[in-house]
Enzyme design. Structure first.
Site, short mmCIF file in Angstrom:
data_model
loop_
_atom_site.label_atom_id
_atom_site.label_comp_id
_atom_site.label_asym_id
_atom_site.label_seq_id
_atom_site.Cartn_x
_atom_site.Cartn_y
_atom_site.Cartn_z
N ALA A 66 0.87 -1.17 0.00
CA ALA A 66 0.00 0.00 0.00
C ALA A 66 0.91 1.22 0.00
CB ALA A 66 -0.88 -0.02 1.24
N GLY A 111 0.62 -4.96 0.82
CA GLY A 111 -0.56 -5.08 -0.04
C GLY A 111 -0.27 -5.84 -1.33
N GLU A 114 -0.54 -9.38 -0.47
CA GLU A 114 -1.97 -9.66 -0.22
C GLU A 114 -2.73 -9.82 -1.54
OE1 GLU A 114 -1.85 -6.30 2.53
OE2 GLU A 114 -2.79 -7.57 4.02
N GLU A 134 4.74 -4.74 7.17
CA GLU A 134 3.96 -3.66 7.83
C GLU A 134 4.42 -3.39 9.24
OE1 GLU A 134 2.67 -6.16 6.07
OE2 GLU A 134 1.08 -5.41 4.75
#
Ligand code: CAA
Length: 260
Positions: A66, A111, A114, A134
């Site tokens: 992200a 992300g 993911e 993260e």
């Protein structure tokens, strides 16, 4: 409306969605996530694509996570929105009634990893690296990582990756079952296309039912999973492709699936 941060092309029933924000190693900001949502909704509605490849632009990254710059100023409420936005993309990939192949060309972090886990099959370059870093930013995975990683590789390894935030190389990801096929960097897209073409030639309703049974079966106990399987199995008996597949077998000729 044209896309700014992704590219989508489709030919011969194979779609390729490329995340293309190379200045930020293809990091997912809200706009990119919205563009992906729109692209997946459109391709689902149009129904022309029978297998989808998801990849990242450039040599270096699949998706480096992200977008940290965008997240650095987010409020608690905005963070929740961001998480739900990313989760909608990963769920949309899982819900697509066709096989989705991640072609992982480089860093698949946060992300990005993911996204990979929301795909059905993973082809990775030997140069790819995977991680949920993260924790090093003082946060946790928010696009499904805390849920999907343990389901994919088991809780102990998932804990190690999410608590420690260290990257693993492609060979380790292959050994741990995150990656189906490991290939040389220059062969990545051709291998993903080959796999997509093979799947696009299969009867699509049967594929969609298999995907659905596997996906939802993972979230229920065995007895309910078996019931789900029987329903999905029965659906395939309503298709012309089942009639054709069985007739072709009995006549000792190749089947020609029409997709109905
Ligand atoms: N968000 C925003 N920008 C990013 C980014 C990210 N996730 N990852 C890389 N970039 C940017 C860098 O800021 C840099 O920009 P500038 O050139 O403007 O400085 C550019 O991309 C190139 O990156 P680096 O210079 O850092 O490249 P490198 O080769 O030295 O390192 C890397 C590569 C190891 C992937 C490193 O960029 C990195 O660690 N990126 C962050 C990875 C990360 O922490 N991802 C998780 C994000 S949080 C998340 O995803 C939460 C969630 O689950 C929803």
């Amino acid at each position: 409306m044209p896309f700014e941060n992704i590219r989508f092309e489709a030919a011969d029933a194979i779609g390729i969605l490329t995340v293309d924000r190379q200045k930020a190693l293809n990091a997912l900001n809200p706009q990119t996530l919205r563009e992906m949502t729109r692209c997946l909704r459109d391709l689902r509605r149009e129904g022309q694509v029978r297998a989808l490849i998801v990849t990242g632009a450039g040599e270096k990254a699949f998706v480096a996570g992200a977008d940290i710059a965008a997240m650095s100023t987010m409020s608690v409420i905005e963070a929740k929105e961001m998480s739900r936005l990313g989760q909608r993309v990963t769920s949309a990939l899982e819900d697509l009634p066709l096989p989705v192949i991640a072609a992982v060309n480089g860093f698949a972090l946060g992300g990005g990893m993911e996204l990979v886990m929301a795909c059905d099959l993973v082809v990775a370059s030997e140069k790819a690296r995977f991680g949920q870093p993260e924790i090093n930013l003082g946060i946790i995975p928010g696009f499904g990582g805390t849920q999907r990683l343990a389901r994919r590789i088991g809780a102990p390894r998932a804990r190690e990756m999410i608590y420690g935030g260290e990257m693993i190389d492609a060979e380790t990801a292959h050994r741990w079952g995150l990656v189906n096929r490991l290939v040389k960097p220059e062969e990545l897209l051709s291998e993903a296309r080959k796999l997509a073409a093979a799947l696009a030639a299969k009867p699509p309703i049967a594929l969609a039912q298999a995907k659905l049974a596997i996906r939802h079966g993972l979230d229920v106990d065995l007895e309910n999973g078996l019931r789900l399987e029987a329903e999905a199995f029965a659906v395939t008996f309503s298709t012309d492709d089942r009639t054709e597949g069985m007739a072709a077998f009995l006549a000792k000729r190749p089947a020609k699936f029409g997709g109905r």
